[in-house]
Design a protein around this motif. Structure first.
Motif, PDB file in Angstrom:
ATOM      1  N   LEU A  59      28.331  35.545 -53.522  1.00  0.00           N
ATOM      2  CA  LEU A  59      27.674  35.733 -52.218  1.00  0.00           C
ATOM      3  C   LEU A  59      26.172  35.478 -52.330  1.00  0.00           C
ATOM      4  CD1 LEU A  59      29.448  38.901 -50.759  1.00  0.00           C
ATOM      5  CD2 LEU A  59      29.638  36.556 -49.978  1.00  0.00           C
ATOM      6  N   ALA A  60      25.572  35.965 -53.429  1.00  0.00           N
ATOM      7  CA  ALA A  60      24.133  35.744 -53.607  1.00  0.00           C
ATOM      8  C   ALA A  60      23.824  34.260 -53.750  1.00  0.00           C
ATOM      9  CB  ALA A  60      23.643  36.517 -54.827  1.00  0.00           C
ATOM     10  N   LEU A  61      24.607  33.539 -54.554  1.00  0.00           N
ATOM     11  CA  LEU A  61      24.401  32.100 -54.712  1.00  0.00           C
ATOM     12  C   LEU A  61      24.626  31.361 -53.397  1.00  0.00           C
ATOM     13  CD1 LEU A  61      26.003  31.320 -58.180  1.00  0.00           C
ATOM     14  CD2 LEU A  61      23.605  31.140 -57.549  1.00  0.00           C
ATOM     15  N   GLY A  62      25.661  31.799 -52.663  1.00  0.00           N
ATOM     16  CA  GLY A  62      25.945  31.153 -51.375  1.00  0.00           C
ATOM     17  C   GLY A  62      24.806  31.338 -50.389  1.00  0.00           C
ATOM     18  N   SER A  63      24.272  32.537 -50.314  1.00  0.00           N
ATOM     19  CA  SER A  63      23.171  32.767 -49.372  1.00  0.00           C
ATOM     20  C   SER A  63      21.900  32.060 -49.838  1.00  0.00           C
ATOM     21  CB  SER A  63      22.933  34.257 -49.159  1.00  0.00           C
ATOM     22  OG  SER A  63      22.795  34.919 -50.374  1.00  0.00           O
ATOM     23  N   PHE A  64      21.670  31.991 -51.141  1.00  0.00           N
ATOM     24  CA  PHE A  64      20.520  31.248 -51.662  1.00  0.00           C
ATOM     25  C   PHE A  64      20.656  29.767 -51.340  1.00  0.00           C
ATOM     26  CE2 PHE A  64      16.926  30.403 -54.215  1.00  0.00           C
ATOM     27  CZ  PHE A  64      17.182  29.266 -54.956  1.00  0.00           C
ATOM     28  N   ALA A  65      21.852  29.232 -51.570  1.00  0.00           N
ATOM     29  CA  ALA A  65      22.089  27.815 -51.274  1.00  0.00           C
ATOM     30  C   ALA A  65      21.985  27.554 -49.773  1.00  0.00           C
ATOM     31  CB  ALA A  65      23.453  27.394 -51.798  1.00  0.00           C
ATOM     32  N   PHE A  66      22.413  28.489 -48.953  1.00  0.00           N
ATOM     33  CA  PHE A  66      22.324  28.331 -47.503  1.00  0.00           C
ATOM     34  C   PHE A  66      20.861  28.272 -47.075  1.00  0.00           C
ATOM     35  CE2 PHE A  66      23.856  28.397 -43.284  1.00  0.00           C
ATOM     36  CZ  PHE A  66      23.000  29.182 -42.537  1.00  0.00           C
ATOM     37  N   GLY A  67      19.993  29.043 -47.726  1.00  0.00           N
ATOM     38  CA  GLY A  67      18.565  29.028 -47.418  1.00  0.00           C
ATOM     39  C   GLY A  67      17.931  27.695 -47.796  1.00  0.00           C
ATOM     40  N   LEU A  68      18.389  27.064 -48.867  1.00  0.00           N
ATOM     41  CA  LEU A  68      17.838  25.782 -49.290  1.00  0.00           C
ATOM     42  C   LEU A  68      18.399  24.609 -48.495  1.00  0.00           C
ATOM     43  CD1 LEU A  68      17.894  26.110 -53.191  1.00  0.00           C
ATOM     44  CD2 LEU A  68      15.934  26.322 -51.668  1.00  0.00           C
ATOM     45  N   SER A  69      19.476  24.819 -47.807  1.00  0.00           N
ATOM     46  CA  SER A  69      20.140  23.699 -47.124  1.00  0.00           C
ATOM     47  C   SER A  69      19.532  23.395 -45.757  1.00  0.00           C
ATOM     48  CB  SER A  69      21.630  24.002 -46.979  1.00  0.00           C
ATOM     49  OG  SER A  69      21.798  25.078 -46.080  1.00  0.00           O
ATOM     50  N   SER A  70      18.401  23.911 -45.468  1.00  0.00           N
ATOM     51  CA  SER A  70      17.796  23.648 -44.164  1.00  0.00           C
ATOM     52  C   SER A  70      17.166  22.257 -44.060  1.00  0.00           C
ATOM     53  CB  SER A  70      16.748  24.721 -43.853  1.00  0.00           C
ATOM     54  OG  SER A  70      15.751  24.691 -44.854  1.00  0.00           O
ATOM     55  N   SER A  71      17.126  21.538 -45.161  1.00  0.00           N
ATOM     56  CA  SER A  71      16.574  20.179 -45.110  1.00  0.00           C
ATOM     57  C   SER A  71      17.530  19.267 -44.364  1.00  0.00           C
ATOM     58  CB  SER A  71      16.324  19.645 -46.524  1.00  0.00           C
ATOM     59  OG  SER A  71      17.549  19.460 -47.184  1.00  0.00           O
ATOM     60  N   PRO A  72      17.046  18.205 -43.713  1.00  0.00           N
ATOM     61  CA  PRO A  72      17.900  17.341 -42.907  1.00  0.00           C
ATOM     62  C   PRO A  72      18.899  16.538 -43.728  1.00  0.00           C
ATOM     63  CG  PRO A  72      15.635  16.529 -42.907  1.00  0.00           C
ATOM     64  CD  PRO A  72      15.649  17.819 -43.640  1.00  0.00           C
TER      65      PRO A  72
END
Length: 199
Positions: A59-72
């Protein structure tokens, strides 16, 4: 009262010794299974902690990756890749632990039943009584014999049976061998309770 042949008496005691050895082996198996049960509980607890840590880490990795995925350049959805092999390993391990738990439950039930029977009365076939204590018949190597003081006599009995029917059957065999005066008596905690119906 006729005497039993020494060979016949030894054969009876060998059969009784075999039964006693089987009981001792069963008790050893119970002790071994109890150790396995403790080990299985520990493994189950460790497995639960590791699973919880893995889940929280995912869950921590998923939320971290979700935060980084805001790039287009990245898509709006992130996927967590989990190997099917690792899921199969976890499932097999859980099935194995369930099976071990069921086996240990059966062993525990047997152990509890054995403890219950030890508190109950047993039956034995008395073949002789003496005014004086006669230890010639009570050899150390003979097991499943009772040598009990029933005032003013010392009684000598063969066999330890859980049911009256088993003791009566054994008494019939002894009578056919020449022990016409043999009778079944019930005992509890090493003391004679009653003389049972010979049937």
């Amino acid at each position: 009262m006729p005497f039993i042949e020494e060979n016949d008496l030894l054969e009876l005691h060998k059969d009784i010794d075999k039964a006693q050895i089987i009981n001792e082996r069963l008790l050893d198996q119970i002790k071994f299974k109890n150790r396995e049960l403790k080990r299985a509980r520990l493994q189950r607890n460790i497995f639960g902690v590791i699973t919880a840590i893995f889940f929280i880490g995912s869950l921590a990795l998923g939320s971290f990756a979700f935060g980084l995925s805001s790039s287009p350049q990245t898509s709006d959805m992130d996927y967590v890749n989990v190997s099917w092999d690792s899921l199969d390993v976890i499932k097999r391990r859980m099935d194995n632990l369930r099976q071990q738990n069921e086996e240990l439950s059966l062993v525990r039930e047997f152990y509890l039943a054995k403890n219950f029977l030890e508190k109950e009365k047993i039956y034995s076939v008395q073949v002789k009584a003496f005014v004086d204590k006669n230890l010639n018949l009570a050899s150390e190597s003979l097991s499943n014999t009772l040598f009990v003081k029933t005032n003013p006599f010392y009684s000598y009995s063969l066999g330890n049976f859980e049911t009256l029917e088993e003791a009566q059957k054994f008494r019939t065999e002894l009578v056919s061998m020449g022990f016409k005066d043999a009778f079944v008596a019930s005992y509890k905690e090493g003391k004679r309770i009653a003389i049972e119906d010979p049937n």
